[in-house]
Design a protein around this motif. Structure first.
Motif, mmCIF file in Angstrom:
data_model
loop_
_atom_site.group_PDB
_atom_site.id
_atom_site.type_symbol
_atom_site.label_atom_id
_atom_site.label_comp_id
_atom_site.label_asym_id
_atom_site.label_seq_id
_atom_site.Cartn_x
_atom_site.Cartn_y
_atom_site.Cartn_z
ATOM 1 N N LYS A 168 -2.851 41.891 55.477
ATOM 2 C CA LYS A 168 -2.626 41.475 54.095
ATOM 3 C C LYS A 168 -3.206 42.540 53.181
ATOM 4 C CE LYS A 168 -3.595 37.737 50.789
ATOM 5 N NZ LYS A 168 -4.300 36.457 50.576
ATOM 6 N N ASN A 169 -2.527 42.852 52.114
ATOM 7 C CA ASN A 169 -2.922 43.828 51.086
ATOM 8 C C ASN A 169 -2.641 45.277 51.458
ATOM 9 O OD1 ASN A 169 -3.865 41.768 49.415
ATOM 10 N ND2 ASN A 169 -5.943 41.879 50.237
ATOM 11 N N TYR B 86 -0.397 49.354 57.040
ATOM 12 C CA TYR B 86 0.034 48.337 58.007
ATOM 13 C C TYR B 86 0.393 49.001 59.340
ATOM 14 C CZ TYR B 86 3.164 45.013 60.323
ATOM 15 O OH TYR B 86 3.767 44.207 61.246
#
Length: 434
Positions: A32-33, A39
């Motif tokens: 997340k973020n 990622y």
């Protein structure tokens, strides 16, 4: 599923520290973020190209064979000890404790140690030694800056969360409305995705950055600019840009490789720093280099503590010597003076000049790299480490010089050590051989 919060992303010099990792069975299954690149860094740590044990070959035309750690480290130590001019290079994608052992190893074998700043922000480092470094933190930019310049960089692609966390879109203490409270100036020969967002796009001609900076300094000091255009930009536009800079409450210049690696190199940065100094006679202005690898700045810091110099340090005489162009790894390879090389946390096989890569093919090459890369294809020995910031902790320096602790998220593959541990064992073996 375990959720690990406040993880630092080990990809770019922004070092985003608000990442959440979703872990299941020692695998990161989501984040997340994180931006797309971050990622990928967390979730694609494995795959078919991941090495999980040492590999060796005598002849670079042969296939690699699996060996144990003791054999591989002993052979690597022998190569460095027996070389007349060994190079130890890379460091920018690993943590600072590994830097310490790498620099000490270079001193022990009387070699040359340097990092990837040679081919990116090295000119920034040399310029700041000449004329100073009017820098601030990214937090100050977020909270205070009403004018932001991106010069020779494209953060929309290279530092995807930079503009939203610290640049023009972030909401700061004195800039509560974010983008609406800021003026964005982009200087770039191309109409990049960053330039498309700009309030003012100065589309400078390639390699004319020094000329444009000089014109801006002259206009700032009240001199009349001659001609209709300078560096491809109408004189009226330059005057308008200077008015914006002079009337800023707090401004910051972010600059990238479009400036450091264009014509004039470090003299561009000399001139840009002088521009910031001139602007401080009118308002408050600072600058920050857009460092690429997440810990390229960290190596320059650590190397300076240990040797007195930020990179390109030659220990062959027994004392550190710093003379870029003479003691730089790329030049030593192209002059064919280097006769062995240890590369870690970088990929020179994909980015060095062709003559330098040709020399890497000819000499014994040790590569500390977890995945298959163009550089591992040239290696005699591959020592795959744990991935710093994912499989082990440490410290990294953000682009603004702020040290941040990396967090271990999952365990590395069995029998895989960190860069620091590999270099320490190599140092111990070198001491035995000397």
């Amino acid at each position: 599923m375990e959720i690990i919060k406040d993880v630092v992303c080990p990809f770019c010099g922004t070092l985003c520290d608000d990442i959440e990792c979703y872990v299941e069975g020692n695998h990161i299954i989501g984040t997340k973020n994180a931006c797309r690149i971050g990622y990928s860094k967390f979730t694609h740590r494995e795959g078919s190209t991941r090495h999980t044990g040492p590999l060796m070959r005598e002849n670079k035309k042969d296939d690699f064979k699996k060996v144990d750690w003791d054999t591989a480290i002993e052979k690597a130590a022998e190569i460095l000890v027996n070389a007349k001019k060994p190079l130890i290079y890379g460091f920018s994608a690993t943590e600072c404790h590994a830097h310490v052992y790498g620099i000490e190893l270079a001193e022990k074998v009387k070699g040359v140690v340097s990092n990837t700043a040679e081919v990116c922000h090295g000119p920034s480092v040399w310029a700041l030694q000449d004329v100073g470094y009017p820098i601030c933190t990214l937090g100050e930019v977020k909270n205070r800056a009403d004018v932001v310049i991106y010069w020779g960089c494209n953060p929309m692609h290279a530092h995807p969360r930079h503009m939203s966390r610290y640049g023009v879109f972030s909401r700061g203490f004195f800039r509560e409305r974010g983008r609406n409270d800021r003026t964005l100036i982009v200087v770039d020969p191309r109409k990049t995705d960053t330039a498309k967002l700009a309030d003012v796009h100065l589309q400078v001609e390639p390699h004319k950055d020094y000329e444009l900076i000089s014109a801006m300094r002259a206009a700032l000091k009240g001199f009349e600019l001659k001609g209709e255009k300078i560096a491809g930009i109408p004189v009226e536009t330059i005057y308008e840009a200077i008015d914006v800079l002079k009337n800023a409450q707090f401004g910051n210049l972010f600059f990238g490789m479009g400036v450091t690696q264009s014509g004039s190199k470090h003299r561009n940065i000399d001139n840009a720093i002088e521009l910031i100094i001139d602007l401080n006679a009118h308002t408050k202005f600072t600058l920050i280099p857009m460092r690429g690898h997440y810990n390229v700045n960290g190596f320059n810091q650590v190397c300076t503590w240990i040797s007195g110099y930020p990179l390109c340090v030659d220990y062959s005489s027994g004392s550190p010597i710093f003379n870029p162009g003479d003691t730089s790894v790329t030049d030593l390879l192209m002059r064919r003076e280097a006769d062995a090389m240890l590369n870690l946390a970088s990929d020179p096989g994909a980015h060095f000049p062709q003559k330098a890569v040709e020399r890497m093919v000819e000499i014994p090459l040790i590569v500390m790299e977890p995945h298959q890369t163009p550089t591992t294809e040239l290696a005699n020995i591959i020592l795959p480490p744990a991935i710093a910031g994912v499989e082990c902790g440490g410290t990294a320096y953000r682009m603004d010089g702020v040290p941040i602790a990396l967090k271990k998220v999952i365990d590395p593959p069995e029998d895989v050590m960190s860069d620091k541990e590999i270099l320490k064992r190599m140092m111990d073996k070198v001491k035995e051989l000397l």
